[in-house]
Design a protein around this motif. Structure first.
Motif, short mmCIF file in Angstrom:
data_model
loop_
_atom_site.label_atom_id
_atom_site.label_comp_id
_atom_site.label_asym_id
_atom_site.label_seq_id
_atom_site.Cartn_x
_atom_site.Cartn_y
_atom_site.Cartn_z
N THR A 54 0.77 -0.99 0.10
CA THR A 54 -0.20 0.02 -0.03
C THR A 54 0.84 1.06 -0.61
N LYS A 86 1.70 5.18 -0.85
CA LYS A 86 0.50 7.02 -0.89
C LYS A 86 0.69 6.59 -2.06
N ASN A 87 0.01 8.01 -2.15
CA ASN A 87 -0.70 8.91 -4.19
C ASN A 87 0.56 9.38 -3.93
N GLU A 141 4.29 8.22 -4.11
CA GLU A 141 5.34 7.38 -3.93
C GLU A 141 5.81 6.63 -4.24
#
Length: 249
Positions: free
Chosen positions: A187, A189-190, A192
């Motif tokens: 997962t 983050k936007n 990365e």
């Protein structure tokens, strides 16, 4: 196949490097459009267009500027100015595009990260372009130093050199699948994913510069390597975050 590879079609010599360069832009953009249609883009169409325009302008300026700094000239002659217009590097294009995007986002008030959608199209575009760099041999400054290793190849000047374009092709394939794996299994983050791409690619290019016959150095580093350091400094917060997370394990 002889390198440089210069096919003749209907009596005309074809610049295979230029053909593949334009093909790289076209296919990479179509791939981007395909990915955008299949994903939920948090950025509106108008803002996304402004971001693409900022990226294009920044990449154009950055690629020429860093290309010039690889082997700067002193005299502002007509020949040197023509050479400047023809000189470009993907490294300057990437970092210039990054700055162009950030400038465009500030102008339009966009706060969401926008880079992740570009990652795989960029890798594909670089891959296609590097095939052209390899085929053109020593006519394009993407070749390596003379070597006695088993990897040495005659790239058109009769000397056995490191085929750095081929090394990069292998790296890009590995990077593509590693980032695909990270995208599915971790997962992030936007934004990365794009940062990881930039740090990885610039790290590779920093290392590969040691086996290229550069002629201009500052503090023992080539212009490309200095740009790599600047990129790492630009993302120092993300690098510090990774280091802290590893220490916490």
């Amino acid at each position: 196949m002889q390198i440089p590879f210069e096919p003749i079609v209907l009596g005309y010599h074809i610049n295979i490097h230029l053909v593949l360069e334009y093909l790289a832009f076209f296919i990479a953009f179509r791939y981007y459009v395909y990915l955008r249609k299949r994903s939920k883009d948090a950025i509106s169409g108008g803002n996304r267009l402004s971001i693409i325009l900022g990226a294009a302008i920044g990449a154009l300026v950055g690629s020429r500027l860093v290309g010039l700094l690889e082997n700067p000239f002193v005299e502002w002659t007509q020949a040197n100015l023509i050479n400047l217009l023809n000189t470009k590097t993907i490294m300057g294009g990437l970092f210039g595009g990054l700055l162009g995007v950030e400038f465009a986002k500030k102008r339009i008030g966009e706060t969401k990260s926008s880079g992740d959608l570009f990652v795989f199209p960029i890798i594909l575009g670089i891959f296609i372009g590097r095939i052209g760099c390899f085929l053109i041999g020593t006519k394009e400054f993407t070749y390596g130093k003379v070597t006695a290793s088993i990897f040495g190849m005659d790239l058109g000047d009769g000397a056995l050199r490191h085929p750095t374009a081929l090394y990069e092709l292998v790296f890009l394939v590995l990077l593509f699948f590693i980032l695909k794996y990270l995208q599915k299994k971790i997962t992030l983050k936007n934004g990365e994913l794009f940062i990881i791409f930039m740090l990885s690619y610039f790290a590779f290019r920093f290392c590969i510069e040691f086996i290229k016959p550069n002629v201009f150095y500052v503090l023992g580093l080539s212009s490309i390597q200095i740009l790599c350091v600047i990129c790492w400094l630009y993302y120092y917060k993300f690098i510090a975050k990774l280091i802290n997370s590893w220490r916490a394990r």
